[in-house]
Scaffold this active site. Structure first.
Site, PDB file in Angstrom:
ATOM      1  N   THR A  53      35.503  23.936  15.714  1.00 50.33           N
ATOM      2  CA  THR A  53      34.234  24.187  15.015  1.00 50.33           C
ATOM      3  C   THR A  53      33.409  25.264  15.691  1.00 50.33           C
ATOM      4  OG1 THR A  53      34.152  21.910  14.187  1.00 50.33           O
ATOM      5  CG2 THR A  53      32.069  23.109  14.287  1.00 50.33           C
TER       6      THR A  53
ATOM      7  N   SER B 284      41.222  21.329  15.636  1.00 58.52           N
ATOM      8  CA  SER B 284      41.832  20.474  16.658  1.00 58.52           C
ATOM      9  C   SER B 284      42.623  19.313  16.070  1.00 58.52           C
ATOM     10  CB  SER B 284      40.778  19.938  17.635  1.00 58.52           C
ATOM     11  OG  SER B 284      39.952  18.964  17.031  1.00 58.52           O
TER      12      SER B 284
ATOM     13  N   THR C  89      36.340  19.390  18.495  1.00 56.46           N
ATOM     14  CA  THR C  89      35.918  18.117  19.092  1.00 56.46           C
ATOM     15  C   THR C  89      36.808  16.939  18.724  1.00 56.46           C
ATOM     16  OG1 THR C  89      34.400  17.672  17.248  1.00 56.46           O
ATOM     17  CG2 THR C  89      33.507  18.842  19.163  1.00 56.46           C
ATOM     18  N   ASP C  90      37.494  17.003  17.580  1.00 57.07           N
ATOM     19  CA  ASP C  90      38.178  15.803  17.091  1.00 57.07           C
ATOM     20  C   ASP C  90      39.247  15.291  18.048  1.00 57.07           C
ATOM     21  OD1 ASP C  90      36.616  15.608  14.879  1.00 57.07           O
ATOM     22  OD2 ASP C  90      38.074  16.443  13.472  1.00 57.07           O
TER      23      ASP C  90
ATOM     24  N   LYS D 185      35.299  10.689  22.225  1.00 55.40           N
ATOM     25  CA  LYS D 185      34.395  11.098  21.155  1.00 55.40           C
ATOM     26  C   LYS D 185      33.884   9.843  20.458  1.00 55.40           C
ATOM     27  CE  LYS D 185      33.664  14.119  17.206  1.00 55.40           C
ATOM     28  NZ  LYS D 185      34.220  15.043  16.201  1.00 55.40           N
TER      29      LYS D 185
END
Length: 329
Positions: free
Chosen positions: A13, A54, A85-86, A156
């Protein structure tokens, strides 16, 4: 003199722009405006490694990222890796094990909004990551929302909030305050030898979330599919249904040479199989306790251990050791 920082980009992102079907990751040129500001403080070299959302990053990409870090680190004071981030917690954890005794700071970061968005959290995250990369403290870290955590402790916990990552069962390695970047040296890993590159990894590991009434035949199916390791997210302290044939499948898996690691579905605290009778039965079978490791760390550590060619007994001994801060001794 400015610290020399290598930025390795992988997409995500933070480097995305709107496309015909939503946000699409781009190469590092979309980050250039922010990097120009950072160049006031650091001597920055940028290398694009991959350009992926990701969700599409696999163990093969973990290996490529680890190699890029290890082979590209000469002449730099630290390395920042921008990442979606995932799956960043998985990548940071895997790279931790692939780079034993890494001799400089390696800091993963990303953002919940693209840098092209005026309200993006990306600039703050990059500044924190660069500060940690310039700190001189070796290790693999993840920087987000003005906090720095060990890569093998990051999870996360929010899909859209800016406080997307937390350090689970471990203090933050560093935080940004009115005193700047404040590092907690008690959290930092202690290199015990020269830096090494050990990227071999097995993908034959399955993460299984236990549910009430789960059919134990699933263990036979996993064995038939060639899996060599199973991580079970069990209940509470490590509870597994031992009635109604609940142990039979696990027993057969262990007897077939499959390493079975038990962690907990609870985000915080530790799996402890020594408390309840059900846990004691698992220990008798040779099941391995993950204790207070995250599921991401337990899975990537098992994948890495199998990739190193270790047998189940050696893997059990490895899981009793703290390699890089992933488990509390």
């Amino acid at each position: 003199m400015k610290k020399k920082i290598l930025l390795l980009t992988t997409g995500g992102t933070i480097a995305s722009v709107p496309g015909g079907q939503g946000l699409e990751p781009q190469r590092s040129d979309v980050m250039e405006r922010e990097l120009e500001q950072l160049r006031t403080y650091y001597d920055i070299t940028v290398r694009d490694v991959i350009c992926l959302d990701s969700s599409n990053i696999r163990p093969e990409e973990w290996q490529l990222i680890a190699r890029s870090i290890f082979e590209g680190r000469e002449g730099f004071d630290g390395i920042v890796v921008s990442h979606g981030t995932d799956t960043m917690a998985y990548t940071a954890s895997a790279v931790t094990f692939m780079l034993p005794d890494i001799d400089l700071p390696v800091v993963f970061t990303g953002s919940q909004l693209p840098l092209a968005d005026m309200l993006s959290d990306g600039p703050d995250n990059l500044r924190t990551a660069f500060a940690m990369a310039a700190s001189g403290y070796p290790g693999v870290f993840l920087a987000f929302d003005r906090k720095v955590m060990l890569g093998c402790r990051a999870v996360k916990v929010r899909a859209s909030g800016f406080s997307a990552f937390e350090s689970v069962n471990a203090r933050y390695a560093a935080q940004v305050s009115n005193r700047g970047l404040v590092v907690d040296e008690r959290v930092l890993p202690r290199p015990s030898g020269p830096a090494r590159l050990c990227v071999e990894i097995s993908q034959n590991v399955f993460l299984l979330k236990l549910t009430p009434g789960l059919n134990p035949a699933v263990f036979d199916m996993l064995a038939a599919m060639g899996y060599k390791g199973i991580v079970i997210e069990a209940f509470g302290l490590g509870g597994v249904n031992v009635l109604h044939k609940g142990l039979r499948g696990i027993r057969r898996a262990v007897e077939d040479g499959i390493s079975v690691v038990v962690t907990t579905q609870c985000l915080y605290d530790s799996a402890n199989l020594e408390v309840y009778q059900v846990g004691g039965k698992l220990l008798e079978l040779g099941v391995i306790q993950a204790r207070d490791m995250t599921s991401e760390a337990a899975m990537t550590k098992l994948m890495w251990a199998l990739g190193q060619g270790l047998d189940p007994e050696q893997i059990a001994k490895l899981f009793s050791r703290n390699l890089a801060g992933e488990v509390t001794p």
